[in-house]
Scaffold this motif. Structure first.
Motif, PDB file in Angstrom:
ATOM      1  N   LEU A   3     103.237 135.966   8.447  1.00  0.00           N
ATOM      2  CA  LEU A   3     103.968 136.728   7.439  1.00  0.00           C
ATOM      3  C   LEU A   3     104.729 135.830   6.474  1.00  0.00           C
ATOM      4  N   GLY A   4     104.414 134.523   6.497  1.00  0.00           N
ATOM      5  CA  GLY A   4     104.961 133.607   5.507  1.00  0.00           C
ATOM      6  C   GLY A   4     106.439 133.338   5.645  1.00  0.00           C
ATOM      7  N   ARG A   5     107.104 133.154   4.497  1.00  0.00           N
ATOM      8  CA  ARG A   5     108.489 132.705   4.481  1.00  0.00           C
ATOM      9  C   ARG A   5     109.453 133.752   5.031  1.00  0.00           C
ATOM     10  N   ILE A   6     109.128 135.031   4.873  1.00  0.00           N
ATOM     11  CA  ILE A   6     109.992 136.088   5.409  1.00  0.00           C
ATOM     12  C   ILE A   6     110.104 135.954   6.922  1.00  0.00           C
ATOM     13  N   ALA A   7     108.960 135.740   7.579  1.00  0.00           N
ATOM     14  CA  ALA A   7     108.958 135.579   9.035  1.00  0.00           C
ATOM     15  C   ALA A   7     109.713 134.325   9.445  1.00  0.00           C
ATOM     16  N   LEU A   8     109.586 133.253   8.656  1.00  0.00           N
ATOM     17  CA  LEU A   8     110.290 132.006   8.966  1.00  0.00           C
ATOM     18  C   LEU A   8     111.797 132.237   9.000  1.00  0.00           C
ATOM     19  N   PHE A   9     112.342 132.820   7.942  1.00  0.00           N
ATOM     20  CA  PHE A   9     113.792 132.986   7.876  1.00  0.00           C
ATOM     21  C   PHE A   9     114.288 134.035   8.857  1.00  0.00           C
ATOM     22  N   ALA A  10     113.471 135.053   9.122  1.00  0.00           N
ATOM     23  CA  ALA A  10     113.833 136.029  10.156  1.00  0.00           C
ATOM     24  C   ALA A  10     113.909 135.356  11.522  1.00  0.00           C
ATOM     25  N   SER A  11     112.946 134.486  11.803  1.00  0.00           N
ATOM     26  CA  SER A  11     112.929 133.790  13.093  1.00  0.00           C
ATOM     27  C   SER A  11     114.119 132.848  13.228  1.00  0.00           C
ATOM     28  N   ILE A  12     114.495 132.182  12.125  1.00  0.00           N
ATOM     29  CA  ILE A  12     115.645 131.271  12.169  1.00  0.00           C
ATOM     30  C   ILE A  12     116.911 132.042  12.530  1.00  0.00           C
ATOM     31  N   VAL A  13     117.105 133.208  11.918  1.00  0.00           N
ATOM     32  CA  VAL A  13     118.277 134.032  12.218  1.00  0.00           C
ATOM     33  C   VAL A  13     118.263 134.468  13.685  1.00  0.00           C
ATOM     34  N   LEU A  14     117.114 134.968  14.153  1.00  0.00           N
ATOM     35  CA  LEU A  14     117.019 135.481  15.527  1.00  0.00           C
ATOM     36  C   LEU A  14     117.210 134.377  16.559  1.00  0.00           C
ATOM     37  N   ILE A  15     116.542 133.234  16.364  1.00  0.00           N
ATOM     38  CA  ILE A  15     116.623 132.146  17.352  1.00  0.00           C
ATOM     39  C   ILE A  15     117.990 131.481  17.315  1.00  0.00           C
ATOM     40  N   THR A  16     118.567 131.356  16.122  1.00  0.00           N
ATOM     41  CA  THR A  16     119.918 130.786  16.020  1.00  0.00           C
ATOM     42  C   THR A  16     120.923 131.648  16.785  1.00  0.00           C
ATOM     43  N   LEU A  17     120.914 132.952  16.540  1.00  0.00           N
ATOM     44  CA  LEU A  17     121.829 133.850  17.240  1.00  0.00           C
ATOM     45  C   LEU A  17     121.538 133.885  18.740  1.00  0.00           C
ATOM     46  N   GLY A  18     120.251 133.963  19.089  1.00  0.00           N
ATOM     47  CA  GLY A  18     119.873 134.047  20.498  1.00  0.00           C
ATOM     48  C   GLY A  18     120.259 132.806  21.284  1.00  0.00           C
ATOM     49  N   THR A  19     120.005 131.631  20.718  1.00  0.00           N
ATOM     50  CA  THR A  19     120.355 130.384  21.409  1.00  0.00           C
ATOM     51  C   THR A  19     121.857 130.242  21.521  1.00  0.00           C
ATOM     52  N   GLY A  20     122.586 130.675  20.484  1.00  0.00           N
ATOM     53  CA  GLY A  20     124.039 130.642  20.547  1.00  0.00           C
ATOM     54  C   GLY A  20     124.585 131.514  21.673  1.00  0.00           C
ATOM     55  N   LEU A  21     123.937 132.628  21.949  1.00  0.00           N
ATOM     56  CA  LEU A  21     124.352 133.499  23.046  1.00  0.00           C
ATOM     57  C   LEU A  21     123.969 132.922  24.400  1.00  0.00           C
ATOM     58  N   LEU A  22     122.779 132.338  24.482  1.00  0.00           N
ATOM     59  CA  LEU A  22     122.253 131.913  25.784  1.00  0.00           C
ATOM     60  C   LEU A  22     122.772 130.563  26.249  1.00  0.00           C
ATOM     61  N   LYS A  23     122.716 129.555  25.380  1.00  0.00           N
ATOM     62  CA  LYS A  23     122.882 128.176  25.832  1.00  0.00           C
ATOM     63  C   LYS A  23     124.225 127.871  26.491  1.00  0.00           C
ATOM     64  N   PRO A  24     125.370 128.200  25.873  1.00  0.00           N
ATOM     65  CA  PRO A  24     126.632 127.836  26.540  1.00  0.00           C
ATOM     66  C   PRO A  24     126.897 128.653  27.792  1.00  0.00           C
ATOM     67  N   ASN A  25     126.384 129.872  27.832  1.00  0.00           N
ATOM     68  CA  ASN A  25     126.740 130.774  28.925  1.00  0.00           C
ATOM     69  C   ASN A  25     125.887 130.585  30.169  1.00  0.00           C
ATOM     70  N   ILE A  26     124.660 130.133  29.993  1.00  0.00           N
ATOM     71  CA  ILE A  26     123.851 129.914  31.186  1.00  0.00           C
ATOM     72  C   ILE A  26     124.387 128.709  31.965  1.00  0.00           C
ATOM     73  N   SER A  27     124.924 127.722  31.246  1.00  0.00           N
ATOM     74  CA  SER A  27     125.540 126.575  31.929  1.00  0.00           C
ATOM     75  C   SER A  27     126.799 127.024  32.677  1.00  0.00           C
ATOM     76  N   GLU A  28     127.561 127.920  32.058  1.00  0.00           N
ATOM     77  CA  GLU A  28     128.767 128.436  32.708  1.00  0.00           C
ATOM     78  C   GLU A  28     128.398 129.215  33.967  1.00  0.00           C
ATOM     79  N   MET A  29     127.257 129.912  33.931  1.00  0.00           N
ATOM     80  CA  MET A  29     126.822 130.682  35.098  1.00  0.00           C
ATOM     81  C   MET A  29     126.435 129.771  36.262  1.00  0.00           C
ATOM     82  N   VAL A  30     125.911 128.577  35.945  1.00  0.00           N
ATOM     83  CA  VAL A  30     125.604 127.621  37.013  1.00  0.00           C
ATOM     84  C   VAL A  30     126.883 127.275  37.764  1.00  0.00           C
TER      85      VAL A  30
END
Length: 496
Positions: free
Chosen positions: A115-142
């Protein structure tokens, strides 16, 4: 069999995963697959952006693609600050990690569709937000798997970090082979599948083996706090929107200037944090002194991460454009080199763990380790001057030059990254423990924000000067820090 949440008593008695709580296996595989998806995607994203449309890419200019890659990495670490807040105050760590994984998976799915550039920027928003939610908290759960006096904690984190590097090592090879041999979207699909497996593992094992406390926020928002937070978020959104509107009216709004705006935010955020913490009445004079001592270490970490994170940008471009990737008849895909970072981390870690134990109290102080790490990081770029000087920038050189550069910079990483995590916890004021851990992530965010502006100047014609200037800057900063070791140690007030 009926599923149930694990109690504290069961947790203390649980040793079914290599002598560790069973919940560690759930988090180990979840994070392994998340890193598989993220680093697999990163291994080919740069090439996808700047390859021509006829080659399956998006046709961005190479400097713009490099700048997008850097600000992308910066935003991932910037949003981790918000992720920690959402977990502590609103959702609890278990749900925060789950929602983060879902966003990441959909981000990779977006990239997997043509889907070209639209999909690229949509993915950046989704992965940026998702990684921000997951990464610090999974370490805290350990950490939450262990009681305060459980001496298995350090070895548990060691196993967990091995899983991170295992996923990061495997994925660039597989995703690059599929994405660059056949089709970029197939490669991104593999990253999406990896995150799907991570979520399956997380859902399946979470109900059985993770403590029930992870379902609830540790410091839930009070109604008054919700009003204040809503107001602040609203003001922030309005101000950001007005800035964009002003740029549009002035005719200066473009993708490049938008990246510059995000870079300024990423650099300003830790500065604001430092001002808030140092001026707070909640900290003692000793704690204030320790935070001030942390500032030169933070600057050193920012410079280091700026160099280290260019591995997925500048060294990736070198791998694609200037490296002879036909090595003794074996065709190396440019994305394969992204596996060198975790490979050297796994190779070096046992030696450094042994070394610090062997040296004991005779080992260098944390500022001294930072200083040495910066010098070594600078040398990894000085090393990259050699192939261009010996063979020119138009020749394709041996892949061993890239292997050598990564071998050098990962020594620096082990002198700075784990030491930085440790010293951050030691220097953190009691009232700002969580925020200080966020500061460590912000060092990486600031480093990559700086990269988003300087990687645009990396071209074959400018290559020698690029490596030389950045390498010398890191070495000089390392030498300056060496002269500051004694005053920094005094400010650290007994912390080593």
């Amino acid at each position: 069999m009926q599923q149930h949440e694990q109690t504290d008593q069961e947790r203390r008695a649980d040793s079914s995963f290599f002598g560790q709580p069973r919940g560690l296996s759930t988090l180990f595989y979840t994070e392994m697959w998340e890193r598989f998806s993220y680093y697999g995607m990163r291994a080919i994203l740069l090439f996808y952006m700047y390859f021509s449309i006829s080659k399956g890419g998006l046709g961005f200019s190479q400097p713009l693609a490099a700048s997008i890659m850097s600000i992308y990495g910066s935003l991932v670490y910037l949003t981790s600050v918000a992720g920690g807040f959402i977990s502590d105050r609103i959702l609890g760590s278990r749900r925060t990690v789950f929602y983060g994984g879902v966003l990441i998976m959909f981000g990779h799915i977006a990239l997997s569709m043509p889907l070209g550039r639209i999909a690229l920027f949509a993915s950046i928003v989704l992965i940026t937000l998702g990684t921000g939610l997951l990464k610090p908290n999974i370490s805290e759960m350990v950490g939450g798997l262990y009681t305060e006096y459980d001496n298995r904690r350090d070895s548990g984190f060691t196993i967990f970090v091995f899983g991170i590097n295992l996923g990061s090592f495997i994925s660039p090879i597989l995703v690059s082979w599929l994405g660059m041999s056949y089709n970029f979207h197939l490669g991104f699909s593999l990253a999406a599948i990896g995150m799907f497996f991570g979520l399956l593992q997380y859902i399946r094992g979470g109900k059985k083996h993770l403590p029930s406390t992870s379902l609830y926020p540790s410091d839930p928002l009070e109604p008054e706090d919700v009003k204040k937070l809503s107001f602040r978020i609203g003001v922030g959104v309005v101000v950001f929107g007005l800035v964009l509107l002003l740029m549009q009216v002035m005719g200066t709004l473009s993708l490049s200037t938008f990246i510059t705006l995000l870079s300024l935010i990423a650099i300003a955020t830790p500065i604001i944090y430092f001002v808030i913490i140092i001026s707070s009445k909640k900290i003692s004079s000793t704690e204030r002194s320790r935070v001030i001592a942390y500032i030169p270490l933070f600057i050193a970490a920012t410079i280091f991460w700026a160099i280290e994170e260019q591995g997925s940008v500048v060294l990736a471009l070198f791998a694609q454009n200037q490296t002879n990737n036909n090595f003794f008849g074996f065709q190396i895909r440019a994305g394969f080199y992204q596996s060198l970072n975790p490979a050297f981390i796994m190779l070096y870690t046992p030696f450094f763990a042994w070394l610090w134990i062997k040296l004991g109290k005779k080992q260098p102080s944390s500022p001294s380790k930072f200083s040495l790490g910066m010098v070594i990081a600078g040398l990894s770029y000085i090393f990259m001057i050699l192939p261009a000087s010996l063979f020119g920038t138009s020749a394709r050189v041996s892949p061993l030059w890239l292997v050598g550069s990564w071998a050098i910079v990962e020594v620096a990483e082990l002198l700075i990254s784990p030491i930085g995590l440790s010293v951050t916890t030691k220097l953190a004021p009691k009232a700002f423990e969580s925020q200080m851990m966020s500061m460590w992530f912000l060092a990486d965010a600031a480093g990559q924000a700086i990269n988003s502006q300087i990687v645009k100047y990396y071209t074959p014609d400018n290559e020698i000067n690029y490596f030389l200037i950045i390498g010398i800057c890191a070495i000089v900063a390392g030498v300056i820090l060496a002269f500051l070791v004694k005053p920094v140690k005094r400010l650290m007030e007994g912390v080593n």
